[in-house]
Design a protein around this motif. Structure first.
Motif, PDB file in Angstrom:
ATOM      1  N   GLY A   1       0.823  -1.205   0.000  1.00 56.41           N
ATOM      2  CA  GLY A   1       0.000   0.000   0.000  1.00 56.41           C
ATOM      3  C   GLY A   1       0.854   1.250   0.000  1.00 56.41           C
ATOM      4  O   GLY A   1       2.073   1.192  -0.214  1.00 56.41           O
ATOM      5  N   ARG A   2       0.193   2.368   0.231  1.00 62.08           N
ATOM      6  CA  ARG A   2       0.912   3.635   0.350  1.00 62.08           C
ATOM      7  C   ARG A   2       0.099   4.580   1.231  1.00 62.08           C
ATOM      8  O   ARG A   2      -1.114   4.450   1.329  1.00 62.08           O
ATOM      9  CB  ARG A   2       1.231   4.255  -1.006  1.00 62.08           C
ATOM     10  N   VAL A   3       0.802   5.488   1.857  1.00 58.81           N
ATOM     11  CA  VAL A   3       0.155   6.531   2.639  1.00 58.81           C
ATOM     12  C   VAL A   3       0.456   7.857   1.953  1.00 58.81           C
ATOM     13  O   VAL A   3       1.555   8.070   1.438  1.00 58.81           O
ATOM     14  CB  VAL A   3       0.617   6.517   4.120  1.00 58.81           C
ATOM     15  N   VAL A   4      -0.568   8.725   1.904  1.00 60.98           N
ATOM     16  CA  VAL A   4      -0.425  10.032   1.276  1.00 60.98           C
ATOM     17  C   VAL A   4      -0.945  11.085   2.254  1.00 60.98           C
ATOM     18  O   VAL A   4      -2.101  11.016   2.679  1.00 60.98           O
ATOM     19  CB  VAL A   4      -1.223  10.121  -0.048  1.00 60.98           C
ATOM     20  N   VAL A   5      -0.071  12.032   2.611  1.00 61.62           N
ATOM     21  CA  VAL A   5      -0.453  13.141   3.482  1.00 61.62           C
ATOM     22  C   VAL A   5      -0.385  14.413   2.635  1.00 61.62           C
ATOM     23  O   VAL A   5       0.665  14.766   2.111  1.00 61.62           O
ATOM     24  CB  VAL A   5       0.486  13.258   4.706  1.00 61.62           C
ATOM     25  N   GLU A   6      -1.522  15.089   2.492  1.00 57.95           N
ATOM     26  CA  GLU A   6      -1.610  16.321   1.701  1.00 57.95           C
ATOM     27  C   GLU A   6      -1.532  17.509   2.659  1.00 57.95           C
ATOM     28  O   GLU A   6      -2.226  17.538   3.677  1.00 57.95           O
ATOM     29  CB  GLU A   6      -2.934  16.344   0.946  1.00 57.95           C
ATOM     30  N   TYR A   7      -0.706  18.512   2.310  1.00 56.79           N
ATOM     31  CA  TYR A   7      -0.562  19.666   3.191  1.00 56.79           C
ATOM     32  C   TYR A   7      -0.158  20.912   2.412  1.00 56.79           C
ATOM     33  O   TYR A   7       0.274  20.848   1.268  1.00 56.79           O
ATOM     34  CB  TYR A   7       0.453  19.369   4.297  1.00 56.79           C
ATOM     35  N   ILE A   8      -0.335  22.063   3.058  1.00 59.12           N
ATOM     36  CA  ILE A   8       0.190  23.336   2.571  1.00 59.12           C
ATOM     37  C   ILE A   8       1.088  23.885   3.669  1.00 59.12           C
ATOM     38  O   ILE A   8       1.084  23.379   4.789  1.00 59.12           O
ATOM     39  CB  ILE A   8      -0.924  24.352   2.223  1.00 59.12           C
ATOM     40  N   VAL A   9       1.863  24.903   3.357  1.00 56.57           N
ATOM     41  CA  VAL A   9       2.743  25.530   4.335  1.00 56.57           C
ATOM     42  C   VAL A   9       2.414  27.017   4.413  1.00 56.57           C
ATOM     43  O   VAL A   9       2.419  27.715   3.387  1.00 56.57           O
ATOM     44  CB  VAL A   9       4.238  25.344   3.977  1.00 56.57           C
ATOM     45  N   VAL A  10       2.129  27.510   5.601  1.00 55.00           N
ATOM     46  CA  VAL A  10       1.797  28.905   5.812  1.00 55.00           C
ATOM     47  C   VAL A  10       2.928  29.801   5.323  1.00 55.00           C
ATOM     48  O   VAL A  10       4.103  29.523   5.586  1.00 55.00           O
ATOM     49  CB  VAL A  10       1.523  29.172   7.320  1.00 55.00           C
TER      50      VAL A  10
END
Length: 131
Positions: free
Chosen positions: A114-123
């Motif tokens: 499987g895979r894990v995906v973490v979506e984010y932005i940076v202030v």
């Protein structure tokens, strides 16, 4: 009425890591890339590409001290995408190392991928400026 003046726009960033049954046997697994200071996590997904064959295999995605912060008991028993926990929208005040923690069934599996995906932005970050 006042005008907003931030013309910077940024693309979402993704921390993506593939894993298989051998990786989870040596649990917990720490991911090398870290979420940076100022990151706001938008979503977390656990994607099972090949089912894990242990008894009721699940995976937590989190950080030291809060192992299920981003996903709690994500099933690895079916080829599917499992969405993680609700996010707070609060920027991180320190770097975070993501930790994958399987339950006993996932750790004992002899197959699975499987895979894990973490979506984010940076202030404060911008990829482009709009007029």
């Amino acid at each position: 009425m006042s005008n907003m003046t931030n013309v910077g726009r940024q693309y979402a960033l993704f921390l993506e890591q593939a894993f298989d049954f051998e990786d989870l046997a040596a649990a917990p697994v720490k991911l090398a890339p870290k979420l940076p200071v100022g990151a706001i996590v938008l979503s977390t997904r656990v994607i099972t590409e090949t089912i894990f064959n242990g008894a009721t295999p699940t995976l937590d995605v989190g950080v030291a001290g809060s192992l299920a912060k981003y996903a709690n008991d994500a099933s690895l028993a079916a080829a599917a995408v499992v969405n993680g926990a609700a996010v707070t929208g609060t920027p991180l005040t320190a770097e975070e190392t993501i930790v994958l923690t399987p339950n006993a069934g996932a750790a004992a599996s002899t197959a699975g991928k499987g895979r894990v995906v973490v979506e984010y932005i940076v202030v404060g970050r911008a990829n482009e400026m709009l007029p």
